[in-house]
Enzyme design. Sequence first.
Site, short mmCIF file in Angstrom:
data_model
loop_
_atom_site.label_atom_id
_atom_site.label_comp_id
_atom_site.label_asym_id
_atom_site.label_seq_id
_atom_site.Cartn_x
_atom_site.Cartn_y
_atom_site.Cartn_z
CB SER A 131 -1.07 -0.05 1.25
OG SER A 131 -1.92 0.93 1.17
CG ASP A 149 -4.28 -1.91 -0.12
OD1 ASP A 149 -3.42 -2.44 0.50
OD2 ASP A 149 -4.61 -0.86 0.13
#
EC number: 3.1.1.-
Length: 1353
Positions: A975, A1095
Amino acid sequence: MSFFYSLFAPLIFLVTFIYNHVLLILFTVCIIGAAAFFVSYYLFGYSNTPSSASSSATPSSRNSPNKERSKKVPTILETDNEDDEIRVNGSPKSGTPTNTQTIEPPTSLNLNMVNSASGSNLSGARRMRKRDWAKKLYKSLVQDSPGRTPTDESSDEENANVVMGGGSVPRRRSKHGNSSRRRQSTAFQLAKDLIRRGSRSYFRQNQENNKDTRVRPPQEFFEPTDLPEIPQNLQPEIFYILHNLKMLELPSEWKLDPREIEVRSFQAGDYIVKPGESDDAIYVAIDGELTVHIRHMEGKEYLVKCIPAGGSFFSLLSMLDILMDFPSIFRTVALKAADPCRVAKFPITSFRESYHKNPEAWIRPIQIVITRLLHVTLTTLHQYMGLSSELMRRRRDDDRHRNGSSTSKLQLSLSLKKKEKPFNINDNEQDQLIVARKWMAEAFGLVADDVVSEQIGSKIHLESYEAGHVIIEQGAEEEVLMMVLHGNLILAQYGSDFFAQIERESLFDEENNEEDESAVIRVTARELVGGLQILTNEPSFYTIRAAVQTRVAIMKKKDFSAFLEAHPEIYLPVAHSVLRRLSPFLRGVDFALDWVLVDSGHACYRAGDMADSLFVVLSGRLRSVEKKTVVEEFGRGDVLGMMEVLTKKPRATTVLAVRFSQLARVPEGLLNFIKMQYPQVGFRLVQLLGQYYSQTNRRAPFAAPTVIRTNELGATDPMSHIKNLHTIAVVPASPDVPLVPFTCELYHALSSNLRVLRLSSQKVAACLDPSVLEKQADFRLMHWLNVQEDTYPLVIYECDFTQTNWTRRCLRQADAILVVAIGGKTPEKQTLMRELMNMNQDGVRTNKELILLWPESTKTPSGTIEWLKNSYFSGHHHIRAPKRMLQWNRKFRKMSRAEVMTPTSVENEVIEYYEKNVFWTPDRRSDFSRLARILTGNAIGLVLGGGGARGAAHVGVLRALREEGIPVDIVGGTSIGSLIGGLYAETPDDVVVETRAASWFNGMSSLWRKLLDLTYAHSAMFTGAQFNFSIKDLFEERLIEDLWISYFCISTDISTSEMRVHRSGPLWAYCRASMSLAGYLPPLCDPQDGHLLLDGGYVNNVPADVMRNLGARCVIACDVGSIEETNLYDYGDSLSGMWVLLKRLNPFGTPPRILNMEEIQSRLAYVSCVRQLEVVKKASYCRYLRPPIEPFKTLDFPKFQEIMELGLKYGREACHELITNDRAGILGDEKETRKFKRQQSRREKPDVSRAVSFTDLAAAMSKIPVVRPTLRHSMSLNPSANGPVGRAGDHFLLDDDLFNDTDYYEEESSQSENGNESFTEDEDLVIGPPSSSSSGGNVSENPRGTTPRPPSS
């Protein structure tokens, strides 16, 4: 005015609206125009004017007659590919029949169709022609569409066959087929496909480029070669005998006489060798299978080894007895036939005749035998099974045989010993030296005349040691040969925990920290000590300590070598002095312990084979592969196949030799036998097993499978396979590479934490002789290189610029190959490495690392993919070359090409410069130091977790690491951590990272960008366009391959429900994928395979385990994720939503903490991530950091500076604490690093069933098999029952017994030399309980070979 205003108000409103919505109006007009174009195009064509009609008809009228044109129009209506039909059938070839049935209109009608612009038939023809042109365009657009069905493909094939097949009948459409095809060819369908295909054009092009750029590993990388077949001109028995004697490197003077080979046939269960027979031959199984047994009291026999066809039964130690004229007999070892077989017997007494003729030629074979004893037998039994004193003969048994000799001259000297004056410590030094000369000559088997005494006297000196003084430490490299003159010495060994001594990371550290030294043997007067070390050139296997006040005579290595040149016959007595101290147990085990030599490409074992033995890697390198996928690689000291032997399962993988390798093979039967003889071995093996299971780089059983990009090429990530390297070959990619400065820089970086040796052809020629480089395989050079590899933990081989014998030798000796190139230049079509691979197979299976050198002023590398697409490389590294490396380039430019290829003078100048100016100033933050840490398995990895805006703390931690001097060799993240890590990998400067990160955070703080990116929330709230633009603006078109530091990021593949580890490809795309939070941003389509990526925090928010698998020894993990609240309200087994709503609306009460549906779904998504994080926190390799960022939210991007300062403050404190608590010295300064020794490889073993726990394996390892012993000849030899003979379940229980099963025969004249000790038969015990053995080794056996008498009660 009101009248005019009301009159012009609509006009004013219209103008204002048009002015404010120009773009919308233009877009609407374009859409309407496009729609009108497709409708009119499909229905009416472009135009119906006469001019267009004339222009359309004119080419046809000019190219063919009217009659031809009348036939073409019906033909177009009958086929799918009308243009091709016109081209092929319009002018049919001669001799080609045509069966096309058409109705020919009148000629006048045809003329009217050409000349009349308003004819309806011609207008329809035009429309059909244009419609078919549109269909053809549509087919060309969708022919590569992944959504096409096999029916469409088959239809196209049929159409092609109909059109291109000359003379074939055009296929007519059926009624239903025509309607279906018309529906698929509508204008709206065409527009839809154009939009759909156009939106993916970039990614499709990127995918095709990526597939073409990566070169697959060669086939030899995964598949072993077949074993060589028996030459047709050789009989099998001759081939097998020569093959088994090849390892001895016998002198050329010795020739095999086929007439001495005896071939006999045996039935199942027949004895081939019985106890009591002479051990003076080598036995080879031509066909069938043989079994080796150990015979015990009461006729019990215990199977310890199976010998397949082609294997041999012979102990190399027996060869020394034969050369020394010592009669050698089998004590308790027996050889039997498991199947009907043929066995070849070759007597090796011819060795003795050849030795007496030329003793110097047999120095090399004798050295091989002693080296094999040290590397295979002693090393395996001591370091891996924990045996020390059990390997040596006890003092009371050895006293009788010291100074034993077989030569007539020495026997004469022994007969006069009692008349000699004993050594007196009070005599003067000259008298002591005279006695020392005489005793040393007798030990060497020489006559102590004046010449020999004078030669020995000039090469020895006398030393005295007090009681307890340590003369030589275990592991010391001081090579001396000593003879005890007065007193005695003790040979002792420390604890046998091999890994704990090297790494101090054993499972039983508390026990291993205590000094565990055990006395092995006592050496008294007139005995030699140090022969094992001086003959093998290896570190000392024992600690030599004075038991009492002792006087010794010492001969150093150089003096011994000089004396050996004058008297080569002394080599054998010194070697036999080592042999005489070995225990009968070790001599018996030597028959079952195999020394396996595996050439490059040959398989150690294959998948599916029965796991009947384990292997210990002594030298070389091996690779474990499964279905063209590299599982792991093994180096020196690794153990192969232990798990499969314990679980009694077939081999899961195939293990092949990357280069020439030496292994020790321990059969399962021998392993069980040793455990029965010495039960403490089981505990040692359990300890060794625990070391493997305690490895922190093992993949957790619950971890999601990782997909690393190199898996597409048939291999896992190569960085984890370059650990435990002992040899590195450096190959230049072009003549302009500064090869000598590069090897000096690499040597400088590596020598900061271990001993390194750099070898070039010039240095080898200076140390040995230039003639050794002229032969392709010089045994003297090979042995010398093996000695250097045993002495130095790491050897750098510097290749030549051309295909020389030295270059090929370097590739054969290398565990890894570094191909050095200039990064700013395009790769040459024909490099040296490619030429070498085309000419021979040396190094074709070795991992090759690409090293690209860049000037120090280079901002960011580029063009790496051009190098990677030409040749296969297992990895690549970008190195900034210091200016000092390039200062000799001018001299190279002035030289000719031939002089550049052999830069002798420049090499001396470069080495001299580095020795004076560079070698004393280490720099841990240089690129060469980073490369050195990666090559030695000491890489420091930095993992940055996800957490949104809280990731600004990563920038502060990076600055703290730089201030404390902690280098970073590999960067990974998830991320926001992937973005910060990508910035640092692209520009390893915390100041630049801070500036660029602040700019990006500032852009993310803009509200207008978010509003412009809003969309209908079908897959996500935002389109992702603005977010993509911000990341593209940050990284541009940078590829992961072009980053200075090795980098990876994590994403979640929702197409296959697995974790993805990205190490190649566009940097912005995979950072975007790693930051795509579900619901906010749509998943990113992978540019390589089209999978949907989200993600990475859903599967692994702090990927420290991935970093460990990539080869990092120390992982610094920075976690900035949110902490979920666990103190929730207990509402029982049911819950009313209205009750929760009322509680929240009550202003006088505290609302209960109850999760809503969104929070529940979020926690479900992060379940695996939370569990993974808990494992990472507890891992010993991980240094877990968590800045106090709880007050900040995920979207607090405007607070970048505040969060960054908080991370900096915390990072300074945490880094200081890390260095303080770093006992291994990995993170400390140079002084601490020098204390650290390289990590030994203890990687995970091939996959076995995870259902088998450590407790089960430990029980299997320590278990002593309980089987029913049988009398001889009663053993079941049916291989169909429970597998082949010698596998698990076929062993026999061994009672405690005197283990006198060696081929050891001593002279009776050597008993009780000094007359100061008396021995009885009961005292002549070595191992085990009292037995009927008598003194003197061979006296315990009946010469006639009858059954030994049972032990007395």
